[in-house]
Design a protein around this motif. Structure first.
Motif, short mmCIF file in Angstrom:
data_model
loop_
_atom_site.label_atom_id
_atom_site.label_comp_id
_atom_site.label_asym_id
_atom_site.label_seq_id
_atom_site.Cartn_x
_atom_site.Cartn_y
_atom_site.Cartn_z
N ALA A 137 -38.59 -26.40 -10.64
CA ALA A 137 -38.85 -25.17 -11.39
C ALA A 137 -39.70 -24.20 -10.57
O ALA A 137 -39.49 -22.98 -10.63
CB ALA A 137 -39.55 -25.49 -12.71
N ARG A 157 -39.37 -20.18 -9.63
CA ARG A 157 -40.44 -19.22 -9.93
C ARG A 157 -40.81 -18.39 -8.70
O ARG A 157 -41.23 -17.23 -8.82
CB ARG A 157 -41.68 -19.96 -10.46
CG ARG A 157 -42.82 -19.01 -10.83
CD ARG A 157 -42.41 -18.11 -11.96
NE ARG A 157 -43.32 -16.99 -12.20
CZ ARG A 157 -43.23 -15.80 -11.61
NH1 ARG A 157 -42.26 -15.55 -10.73
NH2 ARG A 157 -44.07 -14.85 -11.92
N THR A 192 -35.10 -26.56 -15.76
CA THR A 192 -35.11 -25.24 -15.13
C THR A 192 -35.14 -25.39 -13.62
O THR A 192 -35.94 -26.15 -13.07
CB THR A 192 -36.36 -24.46 -15.58
OG1 THR A 192 -36.29 -24.25 -16.99
CG2 THR A 192 -36.44 -23.10 -14.88
N CYS A 221 -35.20 -16.10 -16.41
CA CYS A 221 -35.87 -17.40 -16.38
C CYS A 221 -37.39 -17.26 -16.44
O CYS A 221 -38.07 -18.13 -17.01
CB CYS A 221 -35.47 -18.15 -15.11
SG CYS A 221 -33.70 -18.38 -14.92
N PHE A 222 -37.92 -16.22 -15.85
CA PHE A 222 -39.35 -15.94 -15.88
C PHE A 222 -39.52 -14.44 -16.08
O PHE A 222 -38.89 -13.64 -15.40
CB PHE A 222 -40.04 -16.37 -14.57
CG PHE A 222 -39.90 -17.83 -14.26
CD1 PHE A 222 -40.73 -18.76 -14.87
CD2 PHE A 222 -38.91 -18.28 -13.41
CE1 PHE A 222 -40.59 -20.12 -14.61
CE2 PHE A 222 -38.76 -19.63 -13.13
CZ PHE A 222 -39.60 -20.55 -13.73
N ASP A 223 -40.39 -14.07 -17.01
CA ASP A 223 -40.56 -12.64 -17.33
C ASP A 223 -42.02 -12.37 -17.67
O ASP A 223 -42.51 -12.80 -18.72
CB ASP A 223 -39.67 -12.27 -18.51
CG ASP A 223 -39.76 -10.79 -18.86
OD1 ASP A 223 -40.44 -10.04 -18.14
OD2 ASP A 223 -39.15 -10.39 -19.87
N GLU A 224 -42.70 -11.70 -16.76
CA GLU A 224 -44.06 -11.27 -17.01
C GLU A 224 -44.14 -9.76 -17.22
O GLU A 224 -45.24 -9.21 -17.39
CB GLU A 224 -44.97 -11.69 -15.85
CG GLU A 224 -45.07 -13.20 -15.70
CD GLU A 224 -45.91 -13.63 -14.52
OE1 GLU A 224 -46.44 -12.73 -13.82
OE2 GLU A 224 -46.06 -14.84 -14.29
#
Length: 415
Positions: free
Chosen positions: A93, A97, A123, A409-412
């Motif tokens: 994962a 990232r 993931t 998959c990743f959201d900031e």
């Protein structure tokens, strides 16, 4: 699958030395639907305004070992399968990232971990697996320590353990069977050992790997499955023999010379240098249990690694991006960008991790670029990587959004 419309992002096109300007990018059904310098109309799409940020393709690392959880391969090969698998999940994962939406595992990973990712069970990046690396007895994949007898059923020599990254096979019949078994078990390509290595206990760096006859047989088996062979090789002699036998992807290549680099260029073979792993091994290898004989070999290849980039570039050899990190050192994956930029411009280094990686994987037009009908593997980056490669280093701190196959998959950004 829902649609996503990225608005006003500065587009990074691999091969270009400057961002091409603000673009809208529409994603539908997991693919790039449209890229435009004018506003795109898509009433049903979720809109994300990324003005002032960079939109770029997902990154490709061509040399990872997702099950390489430590430098002590003996211990790893004896660790229960379930423990190896579960311990690998966070590291897999973490690669995604950092922005690596695709990886090629260079020994160890199998179809099961690939399927776990594709099904959404865990993931991770899109994965191209090699199964177990194939080595001759006494070669880089034979991790047995020197002794007065050999155990034929030693874990590293077979293919029954998840932690056994390698297998041993000898002779024409032996290597053909090994290759066929790896394909039967789901390998996308084949990895062989064409020279000695650092972490192996009984072969010097300059040791030659498989004979020409064995190498040609392996290449023929891979060709019959419409795929290719990648080879661990350090010295010019070993690289030259592998390329003449049809090997397509040379891993490491630290001790290359200009004439052999020219041979690679003529043959259309690719290089996948892995410079960060030697810095990691030099600084951390001993504390993580790497034996003295291996530590002695590290300096030999580490000192030559930067020169190899210059020779590959001078000869016109296309270079893919690879890291080859094990255990805790996997956190240094993105440092490969910074190291390569000591010799090469950022645009070339980024190209190695995008379009050239796609070429090596035979996925041109699908990976490594944001064009219509490509997989929607996309990063939103704070800053301009073509001006400051540090945007892509670390653990993804400057990459607030990672999309793979149209899924965020990743959201900031929202936060």
């Amino acid at each position: 699958m829902s649609s996503v419309l990225f608005r006003n992002g500065c587009l990074l096109v691999p091969g270009e030395t400057e961002l091409v300007g603000e673009r809208d990018v529409l994603v539908e059904d997991g693919l790039i639907k449209e890229v435009s310098d004018r506003p795109i109309k898509a009433s049903s799409a979720r809109e994300i305004d990324v003005r002032g940020k960079t939109l770029m393709p997902g990154l490709i690392d061509l040399h990872v070992h997702v099950f390489g959880l430590g430098l002590n391969i003996d211990t790893l090969a004896r660790t229960p399968n379930v423990l190896v698998t579960l311990r690998a999940v966070p590291g897999i994962a973490a690669m995604l990232r950092r922005g690596f939406t695709t990886v090629r595992d260079a020994g160890g990973a199998n179809f099961a971990i690939r399927e776990a990712i594709e099904s959404g069970l865990i993931t991770g990046p899109r994965m191209f697996v090699s199964g177990r690396s194939i080595s001759q007895t006494g070669g880089h994949g034979d991790k047995r320590s020197r002794s007065d007898f050999l155990l034929p059923d030693f874990p590293e020599c077979g293919c029954a353990r998840v932690g056994g990254l390698n297998r041993v096979a000898d002779g024409l019949d032996g290597v053909r069977k090994a290759v066929r078994e790896e394909f039967q078990m789901g390998a996308d390509q084949i990895k062989i050992m064409a020279s000695g290595g650092v972490s192996s206990p009984t072969d010097p760096i300059g040791a030659m790997g498989y004979s020409e006859e064995e190498t040609r047989a392996i290449v023929a088996e891979a060709s019959s499955r419409h795929t290719y062979v990648m080879a661990h090789a350090y010295t010019a002699e070993a690289i030259g023999r592998a390329v003449r036998c049809g090997v397509r992807s040379i891993e490491h290549g630290n001790l290359i010379d200009l004439a052999t680099a020219g041979l690679m260029s003529t043959a259309g073979a690719y290089a996948v240098p892995t410079l960060v792993t030697y810095r990691a091994l030099a600084s951390e290898g001993q504390s993580h249990g790497l034996p003295p004989e291996s530590m002695g070999k590290i300096s030999e290849v580490k000192d030559a690694s930067m020169r190899s980039l210059e020779l590959f570039r001078q000869a016109g050899v296309k270079m893919g991006f690879g890291t080859d990190l094990l255990g805790a050192s996997q956190r240094l994956q993105s440092e490969e960008f910074r190291i390569r930029c000591e010799v090469l411009p950022p645009s070339e280094v980024i190209r190695s991790a995008t379009t050239i990686g796609a070429e090596i994987l035979n996925m041109q037009g699908k990976l490594g670029e944001l064009v219509p009908n490509a997989f929607a593997d996309l990063l939103v980056v704070d800053g301009n990587p073509l001006r400051d490669i540090n945007c892509l280093t670390g653990q993804g701190e400057s990459i607030p959004l990672v999309m793979k196959g149209g899924k965020i998959c990743f959201d900031e950004l929202t936060a």
